[in-house]
Structure formats: structure tokens, C-alpha cells
Motif scaffolding. Structure first.
Motif, mmCIF file in Angstrom:
data_model
loop_
_atom_site.group_PDB
_atom_site.id
_atom_site.type_symbol
_atom_site.label_atom_id
_atom_site.label_comp_id
_atom_site.label_asym_id
_atom_site.label_seq_id
_atom_site.Cartn_x
_atom_site.Cartn_y
_atom_site.Cartn_z
ATOM 1 N N HIS A 1 -33.652 -3.400 -63.449
ATOM 2 C CA HIS A 1 -34.471 -2.344 -62.860
ATOM 3 C C HIS A 1 -34.623 -2.535 -61.356
ATOM 4 C CE1 HIS A 1 -36.323 -1.116 -66.952
ATOM 5 N NE2 HIS A 1 -35.435 -0.241 -66.558
ATOM 6 N N ALA A 2 -34.604 -3.785 -60.912
ATOM 7 C CA ALA A 2 -34.638 -4.050 -59.466
ATOM 8 C C ALA A 2 -33.362 -3.537 -58.801
ATOM 9 C CB ALA A 2 -34.815 -5.541 -59.208
ATOM 10 N N VAL A 3 -32.218 -3.865 -59.388
ATOM 11 C CA VAL A 3 -30.930 -3.431 -58.828
ATOM 12 C C VAL A 3 -30.824 -1.902 -58.856
ATOM 13 C CG1 VAL A 3 -28.425 -3.497 -59.114
ATOM 14 C CG2 VAL A 3 -29.772 -5.581 -59.406
ATOM 15 N N LYS A 4 -31.265 -1.294 -59.959
ATOM 16 C CA LYS A 4 -31.204 0.168 -60.073
ATOM 17 C C LYS A 4 -32.079 0.828 -59.008
ATOM 18 C CE LYS A 4 -30.357 4.280 -61.563
ATOM 19 N NZ LYS A 4 -30.969 4.889 -62.745
ATOM 20 N N MET B 1 -35.704 11.887 -57.726
ATOM 21 C CA MET B 1 -35.272 11.102 -56.577
ATOM 22 C C MET B 1 -36.480 10.577 -55.807
ATOM 23 S SD MET B 1 -32.897 12.133 -53.282
ATOM 24 C CE MET B 1 -34.248 12.344 -52.103
ATOM 25 N N ARG B 2 -37.479 11.420 -55.654
ATOM 26 C CA ARG B 2 -38.715 11.000 -54.980
ATOM 27 C C ARG B 2 -39.349 9.825 -55.709
ATOM 28 N NH1 ARG B 2 -44.103 14.900 -54.386
ATOM 29 N NH2 ARG B 2 -45.543 13.269 -53.635
ATOM 30 N N LYS B 3 -39.399 9.922 -57.039
ATOM 31 C CA LYS B 3 -39.955 8.834 -57.842
ATOM 32 C C LYS B 3 -39.155 7.556 -57.653
ATOM 33 C CE LYS B 3 -38.485 7.842 -61.688
ATOM 34 N NZ LYS B 3 -37.920 7.729 -63.052
ATOM 35 N N ASP B 4 -37.838 7.681 -57.656
ATOM 36 C CA ASP B 4 -36.957 6.519 -57.548
ATOM 37 C C ASP B 4 -37.125 5.789 -56.218
ATOM 38 O OD1 ASP B 4 -35.937 6.928 -60.059
ATOM 39 O OD2 ASP B 4 -34.104 7.925 -59.379
ATOM 40 N N VAL B 5 -37.197 6.550 -55.122
ATOM 41 C CA VAL B 5 -37.333 5.877 -53.820
ATOM 42 C C VAL B 5 -38.711 5.248 -53.677
ATOM 43 C CG1 VAL B 5 -35.555 7.192 -52.613
ATOM 44 C CG2 VAL B 5 -37.875 8.075 -52.667
ATOM 45 N N GLN B 6 -39.704 5.824 -54.357
ATOM 46 C CA GLN B 6 -41.041 5.211 -54.330
ATOM 47 C C GLN B 6 -41.029 3.876 -55.078
ATOM 48 O OE1 GLN B 6 -44.159 6.539 -52.784
ATOM 49 N NE2 GLN B 6 -44.335 4.313 -53.022
ATOM 50 N N ILE B 7 -40.331 3.823 -56.210
ATOM 51 C CA ILE B 7 -40.192 2.567 -56.962
ATOM 52 C C ILE B 7 -39.520 1.515 -56.086
ATOM 53 C CG2 ILE B 7 -38.992 1.444 -58.887
ATOM 54 C CD1 ILE B 7 -39.363 4.026 -60.484
ATOM 55 N N ALA B 8 -38.461 1.932 -55.383
ATOM 56 C CA ALA B 8 -37.741 0.998 -54.519
ATOM 57 C C ALA B 8 -38.624 0.493 -53.395
ATOM 58 C CB ALA B 8 -36.492 1.667 -53.954
ATOM 59 N N LEU B 9 -39.373 1.397 -52.773
ATOM 60 C CA LEU B 9 -40.265 0.987 -51.681
ATOM 61 C C LEU B 9 -41.311 -0.003 -52.182
ATOM 62 C CD1 LEU B 9 -41.449 1.155 -48.835
ATOM 63 C CD2 LEU B 9 -42.705 3.209 -49.567
ATOM 64 N N ASN B 10 -41.907 0.295 -53.325
ATOM 65 C CA ASN B 10 -42.910 -0.616 -53.884
ATOM 66 C C ASN B 10 -42.316 -2.002 -54.124
ATOM 67 O OD1 ASN B 10 -44.683 1.517 -53.898
ATOM 68 N ND2 ASN B 10 -44.510 1.928 -56.084
ATOM 69 N N PHE B 11 -41.093 -2.024 -54.645
ATOM 70 C CA PHE B 11 -40.435 -3.297 -54.923
ATOM 71 C C PHE B 11 -40.142 -4.058 -53.632
ATOM 72 C CE2 PHE B 11 -36.414 -5.673 -55.488
ATOM 73 C CZ PHE B 11 -36.872 -6.639 -56.360
ATOM 74 N N ILE B 12 -39.582 -3.373 -52.642
ATOM 75 C CA ILE B 12 -39.252 -4.019 -51.371
ATOM 76 C C ILE B 12 -40.517 -4.588 -50.722
ATOM 77 C CG2 ILE B 12 -38.386 -3.621 -49.023
ATOM 78 C CD1 ILE B 12 -36.507 -1.487 -50.271
ATOM 79 N N GLU B 13 -41.583 -3.816 -50.754
ATOM 80 C CA GLU B 13 -42.840 -4.293 -50.160
ATOM 81 C C GLU B 13 -43.423 -5.453 -50.958
ATOM 82 O OE1 GLU B 13 -44.626 -0.478 -47.756
ATOM 83 O OE2 GLU B 13 -45.157 -0.656 -49.878
ATOM 84 N N ASN B 14 -43.279 -5.422 -52.288
ATOM 85 C CA ASN B 14 -43.756 -6.544 -53.113
ATOM 86 C C ASN B 14 -43.001 -7.833 -52.811
ATOM 87 O OD1 ASN B 14 -45.889 -5.512 -54.658
ATOM 88 N ND2 ASN B 14 -44.497 -4.465 -56.047
ATOM 89 N N SER C 1 -40.190 0.402 -63.051
ATOM 90 C CA SER C 1 -40.590 -0.594 -62.064
ATOM 91 C C SER C 1 -40.147 -1.981 -62.509
ATOM 92 C CB SER C 1 -42.114 -0.583 -61.902
ATOM 93 O OG SER C 1 -42.569 -1.791 -61.324
ATOM 94 N N PRO C 2 -39.405 -2.706 -61.670
ATOM 95 C CA PRO C 2 -38.974 -4.058 -62.052
ATOM 96 C C PRO C 2 -40.139 -5.008 -62.278
ATOM 97 C CG PRO C 2 -38.420 -3.588 -59.758
ATOM 98 C CD PRO C 2 -38.857 -2.304 -60.365
ATOM 99 N N ILE C 3 -41.220 -4.832 -61.538
ATOM 100 C CA ILE C 3 -42.396 -5.693 -61.703
ATOM 101 C C ILE C 3 -43.013 -5.452 -63.077
ATOM 102 C CG2 ILE C 3 -44.646 -6.329 -60.780
ATOM 103 C CD1 ILE C 3 -42.261 -6.959 -58.937
ATOM 104 N N SER C 4 -43.154 -4.173 -63.439
ATOM 105 C CA SER C 4 -43.709 -3.829 -64.744
ATOM 106 C C SER C 4 -42.815 -4.330 -65.867
ATOM 107 C CB SER C 4 -43.885 -2.310 -64.845
ATOM 108 O OG SER C 4 -44.396 -1.946 -66.101
ATOM 109 N N SER C 5 -41.505 -4.210 -65.702
ATOM 110 C CA SER C 5 -40.562 -4.650 -66.737
ATOM 111 C C SER C 5 -40.645 -6.153 -66.950
ATOM 112 C CB SER C 5 -39.138 -4.251 -66.349
ATOM 113 O OG SER C 5 -39.004 -2.849 -66.338
ATOM 114 N N LYS C 6 -40.796 -6.890 -65.869
ATOM 115 C CA LYS C 6 -40.914 -8.342 -65.980
ATOM 116 C C LYS C 6 -42.173 -8.717 -66.758
ATOM 117 C CE LYS C 6 -40.161 -12.401 -63.073
ATOM 118 N NZ LYS C 6 -39.931 -12.880 -61.690
#
Length: 299
Positions: free
Chosen positions: A176-179, A246-259, A106-111
Motif C-alpha cells: 500500500h505504501a508503494v501503491k 485520484m484526489r483520495k490517492d494523492v492525499q494518502i500519499a501525502l499523509n504517508f510521506i509526511e508520516n 493507507s499503509p499505516i492503517s494496513s500495518k
């Protein structure tokens, strides 16, 4: 970082971690490795410079660089900061050493982890990879890097042992955001190709021919180029990357986009579709089996 004076702790020796570590060993680096699966130690039996240890705490002793290649940020956060009363490894890392998270986190967690580690005198880098097991083996991964530019310069030569395309994209968490966004776009392409080819087949068209047209037209994407013929239309479904990931990855992306307070309607649908397919196909299903799920779910 010169191999002669660099000791690496490598935590997470799975399908990707093993070949990545092996390429570092070939370059002359010394590695103390740990994984919950102790059987992985046998894969390094002929590798000089490698020691399999019994815990992450043992791996990081005197390490100049700690590499994490773990399933998700929940596990990484627990490892660094502890959970259920246990202490984490963050306070045991050598000062001025590097902590490089090469997982899809998660990019938020990494930050947040960067801010905490900086206070401890630890240099944080996020460096997720793309390319799959095949490119991990031949050392041609695409590596996206986040963190201070000076850190990037210092670890660039080491990253070259594992990857061919190495791009610094910004401060800590940026990689992590770009990934995450890349994984989402890739997953959306897989789902779209699966739905389109199933509809073509139902209409009586040859899906092989249809995919050729996609690849010569604007529908071309990573799935149509590399997955449809190799893993999907032949029902092999063995690309080596799981549907669960893949399911995990798209969930990370969705969380980031919504954040970021951005529109995320398609991302939400991709998460829903990945969840449905993962639950229907069961543990161990390859992500290219999305085509099989779409085919079986057709009305």
C-alpha cells in the motif's frame, strides 16, 4: 491456493471488483460476493460458482480467503473492527484464513490491521492493483503484494488469475505504501502534462505535436503515452478512473510521506490542485478532466 478447495468472500464489487471476481470465477473459484449496490448481482447472473449475499458477515462464512476492494481505509477499518456500536467482521473470520486488502488503502492503517489480525490467527496481505478497468477485464493487472513471503507463495497462483505483473515488495503495508507513492507520481505527471499542454496551446503550438515530442523525449510519462490523445485533447474525459479517487490517492500519499518525516512540497501542491479540480468539476468527473480544469483556470 487451488480453486477446488478455496472459497472466496469478495467484498466490494465496483468497476474494478466485478471483472476481478469474474476472472477468479473463470479459473474455477467459488465466490460469495457482497456490495452495497445490490443491482451488481445481475452482472453475475450467468456465472456459475457465484452467490450474491446480503451482508459481509454472510459472505465470509467458511471463506478461506476474504478479498476487500473498497474505497478507503476508513471504510475498511469500520468493516473489520466495527463503528457506532456495531461489531466488525474481523473476529468472525475463520482462523488461518487470509484477509487480502486489494484496495488503495493507507499503509499505516494496513500495518496496524496486520498486527491486530495476526493476534486473531488471520493472515493479512495487502495487494493493491494498478492498470484500470481495461486490465482488470483482461486479467493483466499489475499487483503489488505486501505480507509474509510464505503467504505470497501460497496465494501467488490465485493472483495470476487477475494480474500479469505480480511483485512482492515487503512486509504488510509495504504494498500500500508503494501503491500510494506510484499514484502520487502518476498524478503529478497528469497535472504537469495538463499545465504544459495548455501553455503550448496558448502559445499557438499544436498540442498533438508537442505531446509527440514529449513522448520522444524525457517528458514522457503514463499520461503523455496513454491519456493525452485518448482522453484529453479530444475532450472525451472518459478513462474510467474518477478525479475524486485520484484526489483520495494523492492525499494518502501525502499523509504517508509526511508520516515518514520527508519533504513533501510537491505532494502538497498536487493535493491542493486535485482538491480544487474535484470541487470545480463536480461529482463523477474523470481524472483526465484535470486538463479541462487547467484550461478553464488559465489566467
Amino acid at each position: 491456493m487451488q480453486a477446488s478447495d478455496t472459497k472466496i468472500a469478495f467484498v466490494g464489487l465496483g468497476l474494478m471488483g466485478v471483472p476481478m471476481a469474474k476472472n477468479l470465477l473463470k479459473a474455477g473459484y467459488q465466490i460469495s460476493g457482497f456490495d452495497l449496490n445490490q443491482e451488481v448481482a445481475a452482472k453475475f447472473s450467468d456465472d456459475k460458482g457465484f452467490q450474491f449475499v446480503s451482508s459481509p458477515e454472510q459472505a465470509i462464512q467458511d471463506a478461506n480467503l476474504t478479498i476487500l476492494m473498497l474505497p478507503d481505509s476508513t471504510i475498511i477499518d469500520a468493516l473489520l473492527w466495527g463503528s457506532n456500536g456495531s461489531a466488525g467482521i474481523a473476529t468472525q473470520l475463520s482462523k488461518d484464513s487470509y484477509l487480502m486488502d486489494m484496495s488503495s488503502s493507507s499503509p499505516i492503517s494496513s500495518k496496524e490491521n496486520n498486527q491486530k489480525l495476526e493476534k486473531l490467527g488471520i493472515k493479512f496481505i495487502d495487494a493493491p492493483v494498478s492498470g484500470g478497468v481495461k486490465k482488470a477485464i483482461d486479467g493483466s493487472l499489475a499487483i503489488i503484494v505486501g505480507g509474509k513471503k510464505e503467504y505470497f507463495g501460497e496465494i501467488h497462483s490465485l493472483l495470476e488469475c487477475m494480474g500479469k505483473s505480480i511483485v512482492h515488495v515487503g512486509d504488510a503495508g509495504a504494498a500500500h505504501a508503494v501503491k500510494a507513492l506510484n499514484n502520487y507520481v502518476s498524478a503529478a505527471g497528469l497535472i504537469a502534462a495538463s499545465e504544459a499542454l495548455n501553455a503550448a496551446n496558448k502559445f499557438g503550438l499544436d498540442p498533438h505535436v508537442v505531446n509527440q515530442v514529449f513522448n520522444a523525449s524525457t517528458g514522457r510519462n503514463n499520461t503523455t503515452e496513454n491519456k493525452v490523445e485518448n482522453f484529453m485533447l479530444n475532450d472525451a474525459f472518459n478513462s474510467g478512473f474518477s478525479l475524486a479517487l485520484m484526489r483520495k490517492d494523492v492525499q494518502i500519499a501525502l499523509n504517508f510521506i509526511e508520516n515518514m518525516n520527508c519533504y513533501a512540497n510537491l505532494a502538497k501542491q498536487c493535493v491542493l490542485t486535485a482538491k480544487e479540480a474535484d470541487e470545480k468539476l463536480g461529482k463523477g468527473a474523470d481524472h483526465t478532466a484535470m486538463f479541462d480544469y487547467v484550461r478553464s483556470a488559465a489566467l
